[in-house]
Design a protein around this motif. Structure first.
Motif, PDB file in Angstrom:
ATOM      1  N   CYS A 293       0.878  -1.164   0.000  1.00  0.00           N
ATOM      2  CA  CYS A 293       0.000   0.000   0.000  1.00  0.00           C
ATOM      3  C   CYS A 293       0.920   1.221   0.000  1.00  0.00           C
ATOM      4  O   CYS A 293       1.673   1.444   0.952  1.00  0.00           O
ATOM      5  CB  CYS A 293      -0.916   0.006   1.217  1.00  0.00           C
ATOM      6  SG  CYS A 293      -2.051   1.407   1.205  1.00  0.00           S
TER       7      CYS A 293
ATOM      8  N   HIS B 296      -0.556   4.445   2.634  1.00  0.00           N
ATOM      9  CA  HIS B 296      -1.046   4.246   4.004  1.00  0.00           C
ATOM     10  C   HIS B 296      -0.269   3.136   4.684  1.00  0.00           C
ATOM     11  O   HIS B 296       0.143   2.178   4.036  1.00  0.00           O
ATOM     12  CB  HIS B 296      -2.505   3.775   4.008  1.00  0.00           C
ATOM     13  CG  HIS B 296      -3.527   4.844   4.068  1.00  0.00           C
ATOM     14  ND1 HIS B 296      -3.711   5.665   5.146  1.00  0.00           N
ATOM     15  CD2 HIS B 296      -4.460   5.216   3.156  1.00  0.00           C
ATOM     16  CE1 HIS B 296      -4.705   6.495   4.910  1.00  0.00           C
ATOM     17  NE2 HIS B 296      -5.168   6.249   3.700  1.00  0.00           N
ATOM     18  N   ASP B 297      -0.153   3.250   5.978  1.00  0.00           N
ATOM     19  CA  ASP B 297       0.176   2.079   6.773  1.00  0.00           C
ATOM     20  C   ASP B 297      -1.110   1.279   6.895  1.00  0.00           C
ATOM     21  O   ASP B 297      -2.203   1.849   6.897  1.00  0.00           O
ATOM     22  CB  ASP B 297       0.649   2.475   8.170  1.00  0.00           C
ATOM     23  CG  ASP B 297       2.035   3.094   8.167  1.00  0.00           C
ATOM     24  OD1 ASP B 297       2.754   2.947   7.154  1.00  0.00           O
ATOM     25  OD2 ASP B 297       2.393   3.722   9.176  1.00  0.00           O
TER      26      ASP B 297
ATOM     27  N   ASN C 110       3.145  -1.616   5.724  1.00  0.00           N
ATOM     28  CA  ASN C 110       2.327  -1.363   4.535  1.00  0.00           C
ATOM     29  C   ASN C 110       2.535  -2.394   3.425  1.00  0.00           C
ATOM     30  O   ASN C 110       2.184  -2.145   2.286  1.00  0.00           O
ATOM     31  CB  ASN C 110       2.548   0.057   4.001  1.00  0.00           C
ATOM     32  CG  ASN C 110       3.984   0.332   3.642  1.00  0.00           C
ATOM     33  OD1 ASN C 110       4.855  -0.501   3.828  1.00  0.00           O
ATOM     34  ND2 ASN C 110       4.234   1.513   3.136  1.00  0.00           N
TER      35      ASN C 110
ATOM     36  N   ASN D 286      -8.850  -0.018   6.463  1.00  0.00           N
ATOM     37  CA  ASN D 286      -7.943   0.964   7.039  1.00  0.00           C
ATOM     38  C   ASN D 286      -8.763   2.186   7.441  1.00  0.00           C
ATOM     39  O   ASN D 286      -9.678   2.591   6.733  1.00  0.00           O
ATOM     40  CB  ASN D 286      -6.869   1.367   6.026  1.00  0.00           C
ATOM     41  CG  ASN D 286      -5.714   2.080   6.691  1.00  0.00           C
ATOM     42  OD1 ASN D 286      -5.221   1.621   7.700  1.00  0.00           O
ATOM     43  ND2 ASN D 286      -5.306   3.192   6.137  1.00  0.00           N
TER      44      ASN D 286
END
Length: 138
Positions: A59, A62-63, A90, A114
């Motif tokens: 990703c 984002h984490d 991520n 998320n």
């Protein structure tokens, strides 16, 4: 409180394919922010045959702040003979064990959620797998 110099977090998850062990054995299609029925959602399709192999997905914006169901932040599907684990904050790795049992094709759906505090974004991971070589009719 958000400062003027800090960007607001994005309310979607953008994914990229880091690696796939063999593109003949495992097909990956990523559709970022295209799930029209679910705003802020992405879809990842994976088709794997009976051979052993790996897919690594990252990703990029984002984490991943969720926990996978299972010990050590992992998910295992014993019927389809694959596992999903977190590599880091991520990155996810999907490992397919070799399974030439001849079992009919199977499917699984995993939802990766998320939240940035204000919005929730989802990724729908669809995995289809076959379990034996397809022999042409003689």
């Amino acid at each position: 409180m958000v400062s003027c110099t800090h960007d607001m977090p994005e309310d979607y998850m953008d994914w990229e394919l880091v690696s796939v062990s063999d593109v003949e054995d495992i097909k990956v299609e990523i559709r970022n922010r295209t799930a029209s029925d679910f705003p802020n959602s992405s879809i990842i399709y994976i088709e794997a045959n009976y051979r052993e192999g790996d897919v690594v997905l990252k990703c990029s914006n984002h984490d991943i702040n969720y926990k996978l169901v299972g010990p050590n932040d992992s998910y295992v599907n014993p019927e389809m003979d694959f596992s999903l684990t977190s590599v880091d904050r991520n990155t996810l790795k999907i490992h397919f064990n070799e399974n030439a049992s001849g079992t009919p094709e199977m499917s699984d759906q995993i939802t990766i959620t998320n939240s940035n505090g204000d919005a929730v974004c989802n990724t729908f991971l669809f995995i289809d797998r076959t379990f034996g070589e397809i022999n042409p009719t003689e």
